[in-house]
Design a protein around this motif. Structure first.
Motif, PDB file in Angstrom:
ATOM      1  N   THR A  20       0.832  -1.203   0.000  1.00  0.00           N
ATOM      2  CA  THR A  20       0.000   0.000   0.000  1.00  0.00           C
ATOM      3  C   THR A  20       0.862   1.246   0.000  1.00  0.00           C
ATOM      4  O   THR A  20       0.592   2.212  -0.736  1.00  0.00           O
ATOM      5  CB  THR A  20      -0.946  -0.004   1.225  1.00  0.00           C
ATOM      6  OG1 THR A  20      -1.759  -1.170   1.169  1.00  0.00           O
ATOM      7  CG2 THR A  20      -1.828   1.228   1.237  1.00  0.00           C
ATOM      8  N   ALA A  21       1.911   1.250   0.814  1.00  0.00           N
ATOM      9  CA  ALA A  21       2.809   2.412   0.881  1.00  0.00           C
ATOM     10  C   ALA A  21       3.538   2.620  -0.445  1.00  0.00           C
ATOM     11  O   ALA A  21       3.631   3.749  -0.943  1.00  0.00           O
ATOM     12  CB  ALA A  21       3.806   2.231   2.022  1.00  0.00           C
ATOM     13  N   ILE A  22       4.038   1.535  -1.035  1.00  0.00           N
ATOM     14  CA  ILE A  22       4.750   1.645  -2.320  1.00  0.00           C
ATOM     15  C   ILE A  22       3.811   2.127  -3.419  1.00  0.00           C
ATOM     16  O   ILE A  22       4.164   3.004  -4.214  1.00  0.00           O
ATOM     17  CB  ILE A  22       5.389   0.291  -2.694  1.00  0.00           C
ATOM     18  CG1 ILE A  22       6.539  -0.023  -1.726  1.00  0.00           C
ATOM     19  CG2 ILE A  22       5.891   0.294  -4.139  1.00  0.00           C
ATOM     20  CD1 ILE A  22       7.066  -1.443  -1.832  1.00  0.00           C
TER      21      ILE A  22
ATOM     22  N   GLY B 206       1.162   3.950  -3.078  1.00  0.00           N
ATOM     23  CA  GLY B 206       0.852   5.356  -2.838  1.00  0.00           C
ATOM     24  C   GLY B 206       1.935   6.289  -3.324  1.00  0.00           C
ATOM     25  O   GLY B 206       1.656   7.416  -3.740  1.00  0.00           O
ATOM     26  N   VAL B 207       3.180   5.814  -3.316  1.00  0.00           N
ATOM     27  CA  VAL B 207       4.305   6.635  -3.777  1.00  0.00           C
ATOM     28  C   VAL B 207       4.474   6.540  -5.295  1.00  0.00           C
ATOM     29  O   VAL B 207       4.631   7.542  -5.988  1.00  0.00           O
ATOM     30  CB  VAL B 207       5.613   6.214  -3.060  1.00  0.00           C
ATOM     31  CG1 VAL B 207       6.822   6.912  -3.668  1.00  0.00           C
ATOM     32  CG2 VAL B 207       5.521   6.524  -1.573  1.00  0.00           C
ATOM     33  N   VAL B 208       4.442   5.312  -5.825  1.00  0.00           N
ATOM     34  CA  VAL B 208       4.694   5.091  -7.247  1.00  0.00           C
ATOM     35  C   VAL B 208       3.489   5.463  -8.116  1.00  0.00           C
ATOM     36  O   VAL B 208       3.641   6.055  -9.182  1.00  0.00           O
ATOM     37  CB  VAL B 208       5.103   3.619  -7.494  1.00  0.00           C
ATOM     38  CG1 VAL B 208       5.362   3.370  -8.977  1.00  0.00           C
ATOM     39  CG2 VAL B 208       6.355   3.274  -6.698  1.00  0.00           C
TER      40      VAL B 208
ATOM     41  N   PRO C 189       0.296   7.358  -7.154  1.00  0.00           N
ATOM     42  CA  PRO C 189      -0.583   8.016  -6.175  1.00  0.00           C
ATOM     43  C   PRO C 189      -2.032   8.166  -6.642  1.00  0.00           C
ATOM     44  O   PRO C 189      -2.959   7.928  -5.874  1.00  0.00           O
ATOM     45  CB  PRO C 189       0.076   9.377  -5.967  1.00  0.00           C
ATOM     46  CG  PRO C 189       0.978   9.570  -7.137  1.00  0.00           C
ATOM     47  CD  PRO C 189       1.386   8.217  -7.592  1.00  0.00           C
TER      48      PRO C 189
ATOM     49  N   GLN D  66      -5.414   5.899  -5.031  1.00  0.00           N
ATOM     50  CA  GLN D  66      -6.556   6.573  -4.396  1.00  0.00           C
ATOM     51  C   GLN D  66      -7.857   6.348  -5.163  1.00  0.00           C
ATOM     52  O   GLN D  66      -8.850   7.034  -4.931  1.00  0.00           O
ATOM     53  CB  GLN D  66      -6.271   8.076  -4.264  1.00  0.00           C
ATOM     54  CG  GLN D  66      -5.119   8.401  -3.335  1.00  0.00           C
ATOM     55  CD  GLN D  66      -5.344   7.877  -1.924  1.00  0.00           C
ATOM     56  OE1 GLN D  66      -6.433   7.978  -1.376  1.00  0.00           O
ATOM     57  NE2 GLN D  66      -4.312   7.289  -1.349  1.00  0.00           N
TER      58      GLN D  66
END
Length: 201
Positions: A28-30, A32-34, A36, A40
């Protein structure tokens, strides 16, 4: 016996922590960065307000808008919880109708839809995706043929030239991924937003 059970419990707890918590949170974190926007929900905003998603279809009924594929999704009947009522593009209840090719209800519905569309554009053959639902019931895209079929109705409702509306369809047609995967498609929400923007100008 406890000596044999303890390692099994420890392995279960460790694997649960890794595969049930650490891995999903890391992905989820990756994402959101790669990616975005995609992470969402590929939301589309207009004037600071979310009006939809590029991934989930919406129901457009007005003549001045392009219409998407029919949706077979349903929701619980507010008057009788044992029944369901049609709820087009209900993302909480994604799925098809499960009606097979021998279903009279499906056949009657498709025939009725074809007749309505033929009345709208008698000179063209009705594209199949305008009368059939997708497997998810949430398809946001239609084929370029389905969009072009609707051009006369939309142009008339907006007092625009058919050529201008046809050009918007061409501009909003997405090709195959990498030139080979999938089929050309038109996102209905994006096309309708482009149509509103063109009319405003």
């Amino acid at each position: 016996m406890l000596r044999e059970i303890r390692p099994a419990i420890l392995v279960l707890a460790l694997l649960t922590a890794i595969t049930g918590l650490a891995y999903p949170l890391a992905m989820t974190a990756i994402a959101g960065v790669v990616f975005p926007k995609q992470a969402q929900g590929s939301l589309i905003e207009r004037n600071g307000t979310v009006i939809g998603s590029a991934l989930i279809g919406q129901e457009f009924k007005e003549e001045k808008y392009f219409h998407g594929r029919p949706s077979a999704t349903v929701a619980p009947d507010p008057n009788d919880s044992t029944k369901t009522v049609p709820a087009p593009y209900n993302a909480a209840n994604s799925g098809g109708s499960n009606l097979g090719p021998t279903s009279k209800a499906l056949s009657d519905r498709v025939k009725e839809d074809v007749e309505k569309l033929k009345a709208e554009n008698p000179t063209a053959s009705v594209p199949i995706d305008l009368v059939t639902t997708s497997a998810s019931g949430l398809d946001p895209n239609i084929s370029p043929d389905a969009a072009l079929f609707q051009v006369p109705r939309v142009a008339k409702a907006r007092s625009m030239s058919e050529d201008a509306v046809r050009e918007l369809v061409t501009q909003n047609t997405q090709g195959r991924f990498a030139g080979v995967i999938g089929e050309p498609r038109v996102n209905v929400l994006a096309l309708n937003l482009a149509l509103d923007a063109a009319k405003a100008k």
